[in-house]
Design an enzyme around this catalytic site. Sequence first.
Site, PDB file in Angstrom:
ATOM      1  N   ASP A  93      21.338  55.311  -4.420  1.00  0.00           N
ATOM      2  CA  ASP A  93      20.771  56.278  -5.485  1.00  0.00           C
ATOM      3  C   ASP A  93      20.791  55.989  -6.703  1.00  0.00           C
ATOM      4  OD1 ASP A  93      20.455  57.744  -3.137  1.00  0.00           O
ATOM      5  OD2 ASP A  93      22.208  59.173  -3.401  1.00  0.00           O
ATOM      6  N   TYR A  97      31.436  52.271   1.503  1.00  0.00           N
ATOM      7  CA  TYR A  97      31.565  52.645   0.041  1.00  0.00           C
ATOM      8  C   TYR A  97      32.976  52.895  -0.370  1.00  0.00           C
ATOM      9  CZ  TYR A  97      26.325  53.282  -0.028  1.00  0.00           C
ATOM     10  OH  TYR A  97      25.044  53.305   0.055  1.00  0.00           O
TER      11      TYR A  97
END
Length: 309
Positions: A59, A128
């Site tokens: 993002d 992540y």
Amino acid sequence: MMRLRIDLAYDGGAYYGWARQPDLPTVQGEIEDALHTVLRVPAGSQEEPLRLTVAGRTDTGVHAAGQICHLDMSEVTLEACRGHMDLPATQALMNRLNHRLPADIRILDIQEAPAGFNARFSALERTYVYRISDGSMPVDPRLRSFVLSLDDRLDIDLMNQAAAMIPGLHDFGSFSTPNPGGTTIREVKLAYWSRIGERSLVGEGSGVSAENQQAGHFTVPSMESGLLCFTIVADAFAHNMVRSLVKACVVIGRHRKSLDWFAQKLEVPLREGSTGPIEARGLTLEHVAYPPDDQLAVRSEAIRAKRTL
């Protein structure tokens, strides 16, 4: 046509995410524009579209240390990239791209991909890490773009109790939004919070004498000492899923929501204000794992099926 695997890293702070968007700077847009330039292929070419397929679409503002993408192109175009350089064509392409790209995007490796490889669909899992400096701890200014700074001292024990509920196959609809025609069902393999211990780069085994260590000579601190880190591994992630889970854990770590509230959000997928995403700057895609080469095509086909509980 041949397929190339490209390993890369980037600081996402200046970009509106990975995916190309009209009139906005994106990581994909920068790399594809650089490819057209260094390979001397006109933009919009039908024969050589030079379109990247990525393992995970990050993002706006999210970083990557171990992103993977693939690119299909003709062998003739790749060989022409070598020019007068006495290097393999893939090395020549990497060198030319890194010379052309801005400093916040780096190509780490380019190799011919094995048969059946698809950067997105062949991936087994993605890792992540979200980094936080809590309790008003001063952040090394070199990390300011990669670490979220919070005044509150977070309760890591409570946050780990929440994180322990995350692994497994769940509908993460409370913490993400589906792509059109998609689903928010994902399988998380690992999720936990940890605090990086205070440590120096110089210590036992460093080769520096104990006398000099005790005298304070060469005592270089680790930049990440004391940071609070959330590590999560899953086969795939829905849009805003990681940052929304982080925000929910932080709310619990601040004693503003209960563990029962978190369990209910996992049980009944319902998006609302307190389950929205936290700031992007602390999030980095660290690693993408793939199966052995002889299982790539099978994995790619299996993962395309729409998931159910």
